[in-house]
Design an enzyme around this catalytic site. Structure first.
Site, PDB file in Angstrom:
ATOM      1  N   CYS A 133       3.610  -6.318  -1.991  1.00 13.23           N
ATOM      2  CA  CYS A 133       3.969  -6.319  -3.424  1.00 13.23           C
ATOM      3  C   CYS A 133       4.941  -7.461  -3.726  1.00 13.23           C
ATOM      4  O   CYS A 133       5.810  -7.754  -2.921  1.00 13.23           O
ATOM      5  CB  CYS A 133       4.760  -5.070  -3.812  1.00 13.23           C
ATOM      6  N   GLY A 247     -12.787  -4.992   7.164  1.00  8.10           N
ATOM      7  CA  GLY A 247     -14.209  -5.304   7.358  1.00  8.10           C
ATOM      8  C   GLY A 247     -15.002  -4.347   8.210  1.00  8.10           C
ATOM      9  O   GLY A 247     -16.135  -4.658   8.591  1.00  8.10           O
TER      10      GLY A 247
HETATM   11  C1  LIG Z   1     -10.399  -2.726  -4.604  1.00 10.99           C
HETATM   12  C2  LIG Z   1      -9.311  -2.718  -3.567  1.00 10.99           C
HETATM   13  C3  LIG Z   1      -8.064  -2.198  -3.881  1.00 10.99           C
HETATM   14  C4  LIG Z   1      -7.052  -2.180  -2.924  1.00 10.99           C
HETATM   15  N1  LIG Z   1      -5.826  -1.653  -3.241  1.00 10.99           N
HETATM   16  C5  LIG Z   1      -4.855  -1.580  -2.297  1.00 10.99           C
HETATM   17  C6  LIG Z   1      -3.607  -0.963  -2.590  1.00 10.99           C
HETATM   18  O1  LIG Z   1      -3.369  -0.461  -3.691  1.00 10.99           O
HETATM   19  N2  LIG Z   1      -2.653  -0.923  -1.614  1.00 10.99           N
HETATM   20  C7  LIG Z   1      -2.880  -1.464  -0.366  1.00 10.99           C
HETATM   21  O2  LIG Z   1      -1.991  -1.398   0.496  1.00 10.99           O
HETATM   22  N3  LIG Z   1      -4.069  -2.041  -0.061  1.00 10.99           N
HETATM   23  C8  LIG Z   1      -5.054  -2.102  -0.986  1.00 10.99           C
HETATM   24  N4  LIG Z   1      -6.258  -2.673  -0.676  1.00 10.99           N
HETATM   25  C9  LIG Z   1      -6.483  -3.230   0.680  1.00 10.99           C
HETATM   26  C10 LIG Z   1      -7.282  -2.257   1.565  1.00 10.99           C
HETATM   27  O3  LIG Z   1      -6.593  -1.047   1.709  1.00 10.99           O
HETATM   28  C11 LIG Z   1      -7.561  -2.883   2.959  1.00 10.99           C
HETATM   29  O4  LIG Z   1      -6.338  -3.132   3.605  1.00 10.99           O
HETATM   30  C12 LIG Z   1      -8.336  -4.187   2.879  1.00 10.99           C
HETATM   31  O5  LIG Z   1      -9.301  -4.139   1.853  1.00 10.99           O
HETATM   32  C13 LIG Z   1      -9.028  -4.538   4.197  1.00 10.99           C
HETATM   33  O6  LIG Z   1      -9.971  -3.579   4.589  1.00 10.99           O
HETATM   34  P1  LIG Z   1     -11.557  -3.675   4.218  1.00 10.99           P
HETATM   35  O7  LIG Z   1     -12.001  -5.065   4.545  1.00 10.99           O
HETATM   36  O8  LIG Z   1     -12.220  -2.628   5.036  1.00 10.99           O
HETATM   37  O9  LIG Z   1     -11.642  -3.397   2.749  1.00 10.99           O
HETATM   38  C14 LIG Z   1      -7.298  -2.720  -1.622  1.00 10.99           C
HETATM   39  C15 LIG Z   1      -8.565  -3.240  -1.318  1.00 10.99           C
HETATM   40  C16 LIG Z   1      -9.565  -3.231  -2.262  1.00 10.99           C
HETATM   41  C17 LIG Z   1     -10.911  -3.796  -1.894  1.00 10.99           C
END
Ligand SMILES: Cc1cc2nc3c(=O)[nH]c(=O)nc-3n(C[C@H](O)[C@H](O)[C@H](O)COP(=O)(O)O)c2cc1C
Length: 308
Positions: A133, A247
């Site tokens: 943040c 991912g």
């Molecule tokens: C639409 C979206 C919203 C997200 N909002 C947050 C959030 O509010 N807080 C946070 O710590 N990470 C947030 N993330 C990050 C995910 O929790 C995660 O760390 C990141 O997407 C990597 O994992 P992935 O590739 O499986 O999505 C967000 C990701 C996406 C795609």
């Protein structure tokens, strides 16, 4: 299910499959697809003290190999979230599914206030601190811009709650190692990584960036190698439990995360592609352990040996 238990330090889960913040709402939204209480835990949307409307649309754009998002932490504020979901969260907790609150703030006091209200409600198993943040009091740079600023934030929060603290780290750094150490020195109980990578997409027809803020967060299958790299780096400097994400889309991905030292994993972007994915992968992992007659711990040890 005994086979899949995770017990490392303060991280106790009935199985290692979690969902990543911002990709699974408040859990309820997925009950039409499967019984969410089967999961090891869910991480709810990023939460702030007061309601936030979020960024001006577009908020999500599908790119090759993943998505870019610029949600801007849209959420109704901690009090309303508790009011509307407490009973559901308690039912998940009672069935052994951990409920993780993703805590956000514009300054250290906001983090502390969100946690104070959450502590009083007593319906969250863990607090995941999103240190990506922007710190408004420091000109908008992230709380994790240096290991020193991260240490100060974690130390400040640590004094205010007895609940276990998961520090969620950003991949937008040269090395996560000093940030892992700073978190541990300040009293963190667990590390989670990775958050999204910074990215940009341009709309050539409109001749402008697609997102109002220009930058957005990139996630999905393409970021997996970067996530594995950062988890490997983190594991070299800490024995704290690590929740890996970035991912993940199939069982082999999960085994790769275990190889580099993750104790549990979270499914993020792929929930949007297949809302049943977390449950399906839990079933696949369970079958994998059963058919090889191995506990999760012995599977992890076997895979981690490859990295030595
Ligand atoms: C639409 C979206 C919203 C997200 N909002 C947050 C959030 O509010 N807080 C946070 O710590 N990470 C947030 N993330 C990050 C995910 O929790 C995660 O760390 C990141 O997407 C990597 O994992 P992935 O590739 O499986 O999505 C967000 C990701 C996406 C795609």
């Amino acid at each position: 299910m005994q086979l899949l238990q995770v017990s490392k330090g303060k991280l106790k889960l009935k199985n290692p499959i979690l969902t990543a913040s911002g990709t699974f709402g408040y859990g309820k939204e997925f009950e039409d697809f499967y019984d969410v209480s089967y999961l090891g835990g869910i991480t709810i949307k990023g939460t702030t003290l007061n309601k936030k409307d979020g960024n001006f649309p577009p908020r999500i754009y599908e790119s090759s190999g993943g998505i870019l998002n610029s949600i801007g932490l849209a959420n109704p504020g901690i009090k309303k979230i508790i009011m509307e979901n407490k009973t559901y969260f308690e039912s998940l907790k009672n069935s052994g599914c951990s409920v993780i609150l993703n805590v956000n703030g514009e300054d250290t006091e906001e983090f502390a206030k969100v946690i104070e209200i959450a502590d009083e409600a007593a319906c969250f198993s863990y607090y995941e601190i999103n240190v990506s943040c922007p710190n408004v009091k420091k000109g908008g740079i992230s709380f994790s811009s240096t290991p020193e600023t991260l240490f100060e934030l974690v130390k400040f929060i640590r004094k205010r709650t007895k609940n276990a603290l998961i520090i969620k780290l950003s991949p937008n750094v040269q090395s996560v190692a000093p940030f892992v150490k700073a978190s541990e020195d300040a009293g963190a109980d667990c590390i989670s990584l990775i958050n999204t990578l910074k990215g940009i997409s341009i709309d050539l027809n409109l001749k402008k960036p697609r997102f109002t803020n220009v930058f957005a967060g990139f996630s999905g299958p393409s970021i997996k190698p970067i996530a594995l790299y950062h988890i490997y780096e983190a594991r070299r400097v800490t024995n704290l439990p690590i929740i890996g994400m970035g991912g993940i889309s199939n069982l082999n991905d999960i085994l790769e995360f275990f190889s580099v030292g993750a104790d549990a994993i979270a499914i993020g972007t792929m929930n949007f592609v297949n809302p049943c994915i977390a449950f399906n992968l839990l079933t696949e992992l369970e079958k994998y352990c059963e058919s090889s007659l191995k506990t999760l711990d012995s599977v992890k040890l076997e895979f981690q040996a490859w990295m030595k």
